[in-house]
Scaffold this motif. Structure first.
Motif, PDB file in Angstrom:
ATOM      1  N   ASP A 131     -58.822   8.947  -3.773  1.00 20.00           N
ATOM      2  CA  ASP A 131     -58.957  10.298  -4.340  1.00 20.00           C
ATOM      3  C   ASP A 131     -59.171  11.317  -3.228  1.00 20.00           C
ATOM      4  O   ASP A 131     -59.752  12.362  -3.435  1.00 20.00           O
ATOM      5  CB  ASP A 131     -60.111  10.344  -5.349  1.00 20.00           C
ATOM      6  CG  ASP A 131     -61.453  10.029  -4.720  1.00 20.00           C
ATOM      7  OD1 ASP A 131     -61.479   9.555  -3.577  1.00 20.00           O
ATOM      8  OD2 ASP A 131     -62.481  10.267  -5.371  1.00 20.00           O
ATOM      9  N   LYS A 132     -58.653  11.012  -2.039  1.00 24.84           N
ATOM     10  CA  LYS A 132     -58.896  11.849  -0.871  1.00 24.84           C
ATOM     11  C   LYS A 132     -58.063  13.128  -0.847  1.00 24.84           C
ATOM     12  O   LYS A 132     -58.439  14.107  -0.244  1.00 24.84           O
ATOM     13  CB  LYS A 132     -58.660  11.049   0.407  1.00 24.84           C
ATOM     14  CG  LYS A 132     -59.654   9.922   0.555  1.00 24.84           C
ATOM     15  CD  LYS A 132     -59.390   9.128   1.807  1.00 24.84           C
ATOM     16  CE  LYS A 132     -60.217   7.878   1.795  1.00 24.84           C
ATOM     17  NZ  LYS A 132     -61.217   7.790   2.763  1.00 24.84           N
ATOM     18  N   GLY A 133     -56.903  13.114  -1.494  1.00 21.42           N
ATOM     19  CA  GLY A 133     -56.049  14.301  -1.503  1.00 21.42           C
ATOM     20  C   GLY A 133     -56.582  15.362  -2.446  1.00 21.42           C
ATOM     21  O   GLY A 133     -57.285  15.076  -3.408  1.00 21.42           O
ATOM     22  N   ASP A 134     -56.247  16.621  -2.166  1.00 21.37           N
ATOM     23  CA  ASP A 134     -56.656  17.722  -3.026  1.00 21.37           C
ATOM     24  C   ASP A 134     -55.802  17.701  -4.283  1.00 21.37           C
ATOM     25  O   ASP A 134     -54.575  17.825  -4.213  1.00 21.37           O
ATOM     26  CB  ASP A 134     -56.503  19.050  -2.288  1.00 21.37           C
ATOM     27  CG  ASP A 134     -57.029  20.215  -3.092  1.00 21.37           C
ATOM     28  OD1 ASP A 134     -58.009  20.021  -3.846  1.00 21.37           O
ATOM     29  OD2 ASP A 134     -56.458  21.313  -3.001  1.00 21.37           O
ATOM     30  N   LYS A 135     -56.440  17.547  -5.437  1.00 22.73           N
ATOM     31  CA  LYS A 135     -55.780  17.492  -6.750  1.00 22.73           C
ATOM     32  C   LYS A 135     -54.787  16.337  -6.865  1.00 22.73           C
ATOM     33  O   LYS A 135     -53.853  16.390  -7.642  1.00 22.73           O
ATOM     34  CB  LYS A 135     -55.081  18.814  -7.069  1.00 22.73           C
ATOM     35  CG  LYS A 135     -56.023  19.995  -7.179  1.00 22.73           C
ATOM     36  CD  LYS A 135     -55.290  21.233  -7.612  1.00 22.73           C
ATOM     37  CE  LYS A 135     -56.259  22.402  -7.698  1.00 22.73           C
ATOM     38  NZ  LYS A 135     -55.592  23.599  -8.167  1.00 22.73           N
ATOM     39  N   THR A 136     -54.994  15.285  -6.069  1.00 20.67           N
ATOM     40  CA  THR A 136     -54.098  14.132  -6.090  1.00 20.67           C
ATOM     41  C   THR A 136     -54.922  12.847  -6.072  1.00 20.67           C
ATOM     42  O   THR A 136     -55.893  12.741  -5.330  1.00 20.67           O
ATOM     43  CB  THR A 136     -53.167  14.140  -4.859  1.00 20.67           C
ATOM     44  OG1 THR A 136     -52.425  15.355  -4.849  1.00 20.67           O
ATOM     45  CG2 THR A 136     -52.203  12.973  -4.885  1.00 20.67           C
TER      46      THR A 136
ATOM     47  N   CYS B 111     -44.040  13.194 -15.496  1.00 15.24           N
ATOM     48  CA  CYS B 111     -43.798  14.625 -15.706  1.00 15.24           C
ATOM     49  C   CYS B 111     -42.732  15.095 -14.709  1.00 15.24           C
ATOM     50  O   CYS B 111     -42.205  14.306 -13.930  1.00 15.24           O
ATOM     51  CB  CYS B 111     -45.090  15.425 -15.537  1.00 15.24           C
ATOM     52  SG  CYS B 111     -45.788  15.377 -13.881  1.00 15.24           S
ATOM     53  N   THR B 112     -42.412  16.377 -14.763  1.00 15.75           N
ATOM     54  CA  THR B 112     -41.456  16.919 -13.810  1.00 15.75           C
ATOM     55  C   THR B 112     -42.069  16.874 -12.417  1.00 15.75           C
ATOM     56  O   THR B 112     -43.292  16.916 -12.274  1.00 15.75           O
ATOM     57  CB  THR B 112     -41.096  18.376 -14.162  1.00 15.75           C
ATOM     58  OG1 THR B 112     -42.290  19.149 -14.190  1.00 15.75           O
ATOM     59  CG2 THR B 112     -40.401  18.444 -15.506  1.00 15.75           C
ATOM     60  N   PRO B 113     -41.258  16.785 -11.364  1.00 17.03           N
ATOM     61  CA  PRO B 113     -41.812  16.675 -10.008  1.00 17.03           C
ATOM     62  C   PRO B 113     -42.714  17.854  -9.654  1.00 17.03           C
ATOM     63  O   PRO B 113     -42.352  19.009  -9.831  1.00 17.03           O
ATOM     64  CB  PRO B 113     -40.569  16.646  -9.113  1.00 17.03           C
ATOM     65  CG  PRO B 113     -39.494  16.132  -9.999  1.00 17.03           C
ATOM     66  CD  PRO B 113     -39.802  16.648 -11.364  1.00 17.03           C
ATOM     67  N   ILE B 114     -43.905  17.525  -9.149  1.00 24.46           N
ATOM     68  CA  ILE B 114     -44.875  18.535  -8.730  1.00 24.46           C
ATOM     69  C   ILE B 114     -44.765  18.763  -7.227  1.00 24.46           C
ATOM     70  O   ILE B 114     -44.926  19.876  -6.745  1.00 24.46           O
ATOM     71  CB  ILE B 114     -46.297  18.088  -9.126  1.00 24.46           C
ATOM     72  CG1 ILE B 114     -46.378  17.963 -10.651  1.00 24.46           C
ATOM     73  CG2 ILE B 114     -47.355  19.039  -8.608  1.00 24.46           C
ATOM     74  CD1 ILE B 114     -47.609  17.270 -11.151  1.00 24.46           C
ATOM     75  N   SER B 115     -44.485  17.699  -6.492  1.00 22.45           N
ATOM     76  CA  SER B 115     -44.278  17.788  -5.045  1.00 22.45           C
ATOM     77  C   SER B 115     -43.314  16.681  -4.656  1.00 22.45           C
ATOM     78  O   SER B 115     -42.701  16.047  -5.511  1.00 22.45           O
ATOM     79  CB  SER B 115     -45.612  17.645  -4.304  1.00 22.45           C
ATOM     80  OG  SER B 115     -46.101  16.334  -4.434  1.00 22.45           O
ATOM     81  N   LYS B 116     -43.200  16.422  -3.357  1.00 18.84           N
ATOM     82  CA  LYS B 116     -42.262  15.409  -2.875  1.00 18.84           C
ATOM     83  C   LYS B 116     -42.594  14.025  -3.424  1.00 18.84           C
ATOM     84  O   LYS B 116     -41.701  13.259  -3.788  1.00 18.84           O
ATOM     85  CB  LYS B 116     -42.285  15.390  -1.349  1.00 18.84           C
ATOM     86  CG  LYS B 116     -41.359  14.372  -0.735  1.00 18.84           C
ATOM     87  CD  LYS B 116     -41.443  14.404   0.776  1.00 18.84           C
ATOM     88  CE  LYS B 116     -40.593  13.317   1.387  1.00 18.84           C
ATOM     89  NZ  LYS B 116     -40.718  13.317   2.853  1.00 18.84           N
TER      90      LYS B 116
END
Length: 89
Positions: A13-18, A62-67
């Motif tokens: 859970d180290k990423g921001d909002k990821t 869901c639809t792609p949020i990032s890469k």
């Protein structure tokens, strides 16, 4: 087409909002018939940063949020056990 929903354990859970969710599935080997466990990691979007490492969650396509992110956290299924979460030493 309906969205896929998977259940797995949060391994990071180290990423921001990821969060990174490990999803395990059991399949039968096509030739030998033995049941084997296969696992895959998915990056999922956690808008409020409320999911912690070691918790069991459900994620939805869901639809792609990032890469790398095209999944979002639906809800928490089980809280993390203190024994399962590694401590920083």
């Amino acid at each position: 087409m309906p969205k896929r929903i998977l259940q797995g354990t949060v391994v990071s859970d180290k990423g921001d909002k990821t969060v990174v969710v490990l999803v395990e599935r059991r399949v039968k080997h096509p030739l030998y018939g033995k049941i084997i466990k296969l696992s895959k990691k998915y990056h999922a979007h956690d808008e409020k940063n409320e999911i912690r490492q070691g918790e069991t969650v459900r994620i939805e396509e869901c639809t792609p949020i990032s890469k790398t992110k095209s999944w979002k956290v639906l809800d928490r299924v089980a809280k993390a056990d203190p024994a399962d979460v590694p401590t920083e030493a």
